[in-house]
Motif scaffolding. Structure first.
Motif, PDB file in Angstrom:
ATOM      1  N   LEU A  50       0.836  -1.247  -0.019  1.00 25.42           N
ATOM      2  CA  LEU A  50       0.160  -0.100  -0.043  1.00 25.42           C
ATOM      3  C   LEU A  50       0.957   1.309  -0.103  1.00 25.42           C
ATOM      4  CD1 LEU A  50      -2.592  -1.125   2.578  1.00 25.42           C
ATOM      5  CD2 LEU A  50      -2.919  -0.869  -0.078  1.00 25.42           C
ATOM      6  N   GLY A  51       2.194   1.069   0.055  1.00 24.96           N
ATOM      7  CA  GLY A  51       3.086   2.260  -0.107  1.00 24.96           C
ATOM      8  C   GLY A  51       3.634   2.773   1.314  1.00 24.96           C
ATOM      9  N   GLY A  52       3.316   1.924   2.297  1.00 25.89           N
ATOM     10  CA  GLY A  52       3.568   2.427   3.697  1.00 25.89           C
ATOM     11  C   GLY A  52       4.844   1.687   4.252  1.00 25.89           C
ATOM     12  N   ARG A  53       5.542   2.526   4.973  1.00 22.48           N
ATOM     13  CA  ARG A  53       6.699   2.025   5.653  1.00 22.48           C
ATOM     14  C   ARG A  53       6.492   1.594   7.065  1.00 22.48           C
ATOM     15  NH1 ARG A  53       7.903   6.825   3.507  1.00 22.48           N
ATOM     16  NH2 ARG A  53       8.187   7.800   5.262  1.00 22.48           N
ATOM     17  N   PRO A  54       7.153   0.811   7.750  1.00 28.74           N
ATOM     18  CA  PRO A  54       6.775   0.312   9.193  1.00 28.74           C
ATOM     19  C   PRO A  54       6.518   1.518  10.202  1.00 28.74           C
ATOM     20  CG  PRO A  54       8.542  -1.093   8.153  1.00 28.74           C
ATOM     21  CD  PRO A  54       8.421   0.136   7.251  1.00 28.74           C
ATOM     22  N   GLN A  55       7.538   2.573   9.878  1.00 32.57           N
ATOM     23  CA  GLN A  55       7.237   3.697  10.935  1.00 32.57           C
ATOM     24  C   GLN A  55       5.952   4.543  10.503  1.00 32.57           C
ATOM     25  OE1 GLN A  55       9.879   3.200   8.730  1.00 32.57           O
ATOM     26  NE2 GLN A  55      10.634   5.037   8.052  1.00 32.57           N
ATOM     27  N   GLN A  56       5.504   4.216   9.440  1.00 31.54           N
ATOM     28  CA  GLN A  56       3.907   4.896   9.249  1.00 31.54           C
ATOM     29  C   GLN A  56       2.908   4.056   9.777  1.00 31.54           C
ATOM     30  OE1 GLN A  56       5.005   5.384   4.637  1.00 31.54           O
ATOM     31  NE2 GLN A  56       4.029   7.236   5.013  1.00 31.54           N
ATOM     32  N   LEU A  57       2.938   3.202  10.446  1.00 36.29           N
ATOM     33  CA  LEU A  57       2.033   2.456  11.229  1.00 36.29           C
ATOM     34  C   LEU A  57       1.863   3.223  12.458  1.00 36.29           C
ATOM     35  CD1 LEU A  57      -0.154   0.112  11.256  1.00 36.29           C
ATOM     36  CD2 LEU A  57       1.525  -1.115  12.292  1.00 36.29           C
ATOM     37  N   ARG A  58       0.856   3.735  12.552  1.00 34.84           N
ATOM     38  CA  ARG A  58       0.443   4.607  13.829  1.00 34.84           C
ATOM     39  C   ARG A  58      -0.218   3.881  14.732  1.00 34.84           C
ATOM     40  NH1 ARG A  58       4.133   8.146  11.862  1.00 34.84           N
ATOM     41  NH2 ARG A  58       3.406   9.266  10.064  1.00 34.84           N
ATOM     42  N   GLN A  59      -1.371   3.245  14.601  1.00 38.21           N
ATOM     43  CA  GLN A  59      -2.242   2.609  15.548  1.00 38.21           C
ATOM     44  C   GLN A  59      -2.370   1.019  15.200  1.00 38.21           C
ATOM     45  OE1 GLN A  59      -6.041   4.875  15.863  1.00 38.21           O
ATOM     46  NE2 GLN A  59      -5.015   6.936  15.794  1.00 38.21           N
ATOM     47  N   ILE A  60      -2.376   0.406  16.202  1.00 39.99           N
ATOM     48  CA  ILE A  60      -2.912  -1.013  16.300  1.00 39.99           C
ATOM     49  C   ILE A  60      -4.238  -1.026  16.990  1.00 39.99           C
ATOM     50  CG2 ILE A  60      -2.378  -3.291  16.589  1.00 39.99           C
ATOM     51  CD1 ILE A  60       0.575  -2.620  16.470  1.00 39.99           C
ATOM     52  N   VAL A  61      -5.350  -1.257  16.566  1.00 38.49           N
ATOM     53  CA  VAL A  61      -6.697  -1.248  17.420  1.00 38.49           C
ATOM     54  C   VAL A  61      -7.121  -2.877  17.437  1.00 38.49           C
ATOM     55  CG1 VAL A  61      -8.840  -0.600  17.501  1.00 38.49           C
ATOM     56  CG2 VAL A  61      -7.440   0.889  16.306  1.00 38.49           C
ATOM     57  N   LEU A  62      -7.221  -3.198  18.449  1.00 33.35           N
ATOM     58  CA  LEU A  62      -7.434  -4.784  18.948  1.00 33.35           C
ATOM     59  C   LEU A  62      -8.978  -4.662  19.420  1.00 33.35           C
ATOM     60  CD1 LEU A  62      -4.380  -5.607  20.951  1.00 33.35           C
ATOM     61  CD2 LEU A  62      -4.757  -6.095  18.527  1.00 33.35           C
ATOM     62  N   THR A  63      -9.932  -5.341  18.600  1.00 32.90           N
ATOM     63  CA  THR A  63     -11.237  -5.380  18.916  1.00 32.90           C
ATOM     64  C   THR A  63     -11.329  -6.222  20.194  1.00 32.90           C
ATOM     65  OG1 THR A  63     -11.719  -7.315  17.435  1.00 32.90           O
ATOM     66  CG2 THR A  63     -12.214  -4.939  16.451  1.00 32.90           C
ATOM     67  N   HIS A  64     -10.560  -7.304  20.515  1.00 39.74           N
ATOM     68  CA  HIS A  64     -10.723  -8.060  21.766  1.00 39.74           C
ATOM     69  C   HIS A  64      -9.586  -8.818  21.775  1.00 39.74           C
ATOM     70  CE1 HIS A  64     -12.175 -10.655  18.474  1.00 39.74           C
ATOM     71  NE2 HIS A  64     -11.681 -11.726  19.381  1.00 39.74           N
ATOM     72  N   SER A  65      -9.548  -9.612  23.031  1.00 42.43           N
ATOM     73  CA  SER A  65      -7.972 -10.103  23.532  1.00 42.43           C
ATOM     74  C   SER A  65      -7.800 -11.646  22.930  1.00 42.43           C
ATOM     75  CB  SER A  65      -8.291 -10.153  24.854  1.00 42.43           C
ATOM     76  OG  SER A  65      -9.446 -11.104  25.334  1.00 42.43           O
ATOM     77  N   HIS A  66      -8.503 -12.075  21.988  1.00 43.48           N
ATOM     78  CA  HIS A  66      -8.355 -13.644  21.540  1.00 43.48           C
ATOM     79  C   HIS A  66      -7.071 -13.371  20.670  1.00 43.48           C
ATOM     80  CE1 HIS A  66     -12.682 -14.915  22.313  1.00 43.48           C
ATOM     81  NE2 HIS A  66     -12.024 -15.035  23.406  1.00 43.48           N
ATOM     82  N   LEU A  67      -6.607 -14.820  20.629  1.00 38.75           N
ATOM     83  CA  LEU A  67      -5.050 -15.052  20.171  1.00 38.75           C
ATOM     84  C   LEU A  67      -4.941 -15.015  18.690  1.00 38.75           C
ATOM     85  CD1 LEU A  67      -2.712 -16.990  20.390  1.00 38.75           C
ATOM     86  CD2 LEU A  67      -3.889 -18.762  19.436  1.00 38.75           C
ATOM     87  N   ASP A  68      -6.052 -14.908  17.959  1.00 41.74           N
ATOM     88  CA  ASP A  68      -6.212 -14.543  16.222  1.00 41.74           C
ATOM     89  C   ASP A  68      -6.484 -13.129  15.987  1.00 41.74           C
ATOM     90  OD1 ASP A  68      -8.740 -15.009  17.568  1.00 41.74           O
ATOM     91  OD2 ASP A  68      -9.622 -15.486  15.658  1.00 41.74           O
ATOM     92  N   HIS A  69      -6.405 -12.305  17.107  1.00 45.23           N
ATOM     93  CA  HIS A  69      -6.666 -10.882  16.901  1.00 45.23           C
ATOM     94  C   HIS A  69      -5.516 -10.043  17.507  1.00 45.23           C
ATOM     95  CE1 HIS A  69     -10.835 -11.015  15.346  1.00 45.23           C
ATOM     96  NE2 HIS A  69     -10.875 -12.003  16.020  1.00 45.23           N
ATOM     97  N   MET A  70      -5.149 -10.509  18.762  1.00 46.20           N
ATOM     98  CA  MET A  70      -4.107  -9.833  19.403  1.00 46.20           C
ATOM     99  C   MET A  70      -2.539 -10.487  18.999  1.00 46.20           C
ATOM    100  SD  MET A  70      -3.828 -10.659  23.381  1.00 46.20           S
ATOM    101  CE  MET A  70      -2.016 -10.413  23.537  1.00 46.20           C
ATOM    102  N   GLY A  71      -2.653 -11.801  18.326  1.00 51.79           N
ATOM    103  CA  GLY A  71      -1.417 -12.546  18.342  1.00 51.79           C
ATOM    104  C   GLY A  71      -0.092 -11.993  17.690  1.00 51.79           C
ATOM    105  N   SER A  72      -0.284 -10.832  16.884  1.00 52.04           N
ATOM    106  CA  SER A  72       1.120 -10.344  16.310  1.00 52.04           C
ATOM    107  C   SER A  72       1.180  -9.033  16.770  1.00 52.04           C
ATOM    108  CB  SER A  72       0.927 -10.442  14.660  1.00 52.04           C
ATOM    109  OG  SER A  72       0.915 -11.893  14.430  1.00 52.04           O
ATOM    110  N   ALA A  73       0.379  -8.497  17.754  1.00 55.42           N
ATOM    111  CA  ALA A  73       0.389  -7.248  18.046  1.00 55.42           C
ATOM    112  C   ALA A  73       2.065  -6.718  18.637  1.00 55.42           C
ATOM    113  CB  ALA A  73      -0.607  -6.580  19.181  1.00 55.42           C
ATOM    114  N   ALA A  74       2.419  -7.445  19.432  1.00 61.40           N
ATOM    115  CA  ALA A  74       3.714  -7.382  20.181  1.00 61.40           C
ATOM    116  C   ALA A  74       4.637  -7.364  19.034  1.00 61.40           C
ATOM    117  CB  ALA A  74       4.198  -8.445  21.168  1.00 61.40           C
ATOM    118  N   ASP A  75       5.012  -8.259  18.064  1.00 63.72           N
ATOM    119  CA  ASP A  75       5.855  -8.135  16.937  1.00 63.72           C
ATOM    120  C   ASP A  75       5.416  -6.834  15.994  1.00 63.72           C
ATOM    121  OD1 ASP A  75       6.697 -10.518  17.904  1.00 63.72           O
ATOM    122  OD2 ASP A  75       5.714 -11.845  16.348  1.00 63.72           O
TER     123      ASP A  75
END
Length: 240
Positions: A50-75
């Motif tokens: 999409l033309g974005g660089r890693p440092q352009q990711l501003r927000q990670i919105v997690l709809t809830h706490s399950h493994l398949d939604h928050m699983g890669s947030a820390a990385d």
């Protein structure tokens, strides 16, 4: 993995379990949910397409706490420095300060859960990494930096602190989290809930928003005319 264009600013990255949505912001990007552990490279590759660089990711919105939604947030945080936003009642689970509440399964849901977890094991999924939530969200909050109104709704039932995002401009785009899934051109109640009655009530609350576009984590998105599909839904009868 191919990106699916949902609106001019929203793209879906389909994953085997738990799709990720990338949203173009005026000064960067946001992601809604992060898939299961190990999904960060695919998400960063999608961002690059999409033309974005890693440092352009501003927000990670997690709809809830399950493994398949928050699983890669820390990385993703480690790779980008993005802020993490999630519902206040799910934040302690995301940070490992509280245990994940146990769902109340119907027989159909128990079989589905066993199937999904077996798939994780077969895929040699990396272990979950917990992380701190930077911004705890509550019902009625709005998100900054999206270039248009973004309303936060507290929608308990699937988890105690689940949230949905509603963008009412231009007919309306809804990110319902796991409360709503799609199957066979129908909107259905998302399975595996901690409180089925609360989940159905939250489903009905979201359906009343009459969105035109529905961005579900499980199933196919509804690109146009989501309102009538949601009105026709019968969540009380699903997964029994």
């Amino acid at each position: 993995m191919e990106l699916l264009r949902i609106t001019p600013t929203v793209h879906q990255l389909p994953l085997p379990v738990g799709h990720v949505h990338l949203v173009r912001l005026p000064d960067g990007f946001a992601v809604v949910d992060t898939g299961f552990p190990g999904s960060a490279p695919a998400i960063l590759a999608a961002l690059a397409r999409l033309g974005g660089r890693p440092q352009q990711l501003r927000q990670i919105v997690l709809t809830h706490s399950h493994l398949d939604h928050m699983g890669s947030a820390a990385d993703l945080v480690a790779a980008t420095g993005a802020r993490v936003l999630a519902g206040a009642l799910d934040a302690p689970v995301i940070s490992a300060a509280a245990p994940e509440p146990e769902p109340v399964y119907t027989p159909a849901e128990r079989a589905l859960h066993q199937q999904v977890m077996a798939g994780f094991a077969d895929a040699d999924t990396p272990p979950l990494r917990h992380l701190t939530v930077d911004v705890e969200l509550h019902d009625g909050d709005t998100l900054d930096g999206w270039g248009e109104p973004v309303h936060v709704l507290h929608v308990p039932g699937h988890t105690p602190g689940g949230i949905a995002l509603h963008l009412p401009t231009g007919g309306g785009v809804l990110f319902p989290g796991d409360l709503i899934a799609t199957a066979e051109h129908r909107a259905i109640l998302g399975p595996i809930n901690v409180d089925r009655a609360a989940a159905i009530a939250s489903f009905r609350r979201l359906a009343a928003l009459e969105p035109d576009t529905l961005c579900v984590p499980h199933g196919d998105p509804i690109l146009r005319g989501a309102g009538p599909v949601l009105r026709a839904a019968t969540p009380e009868q699903d997964w029994l």
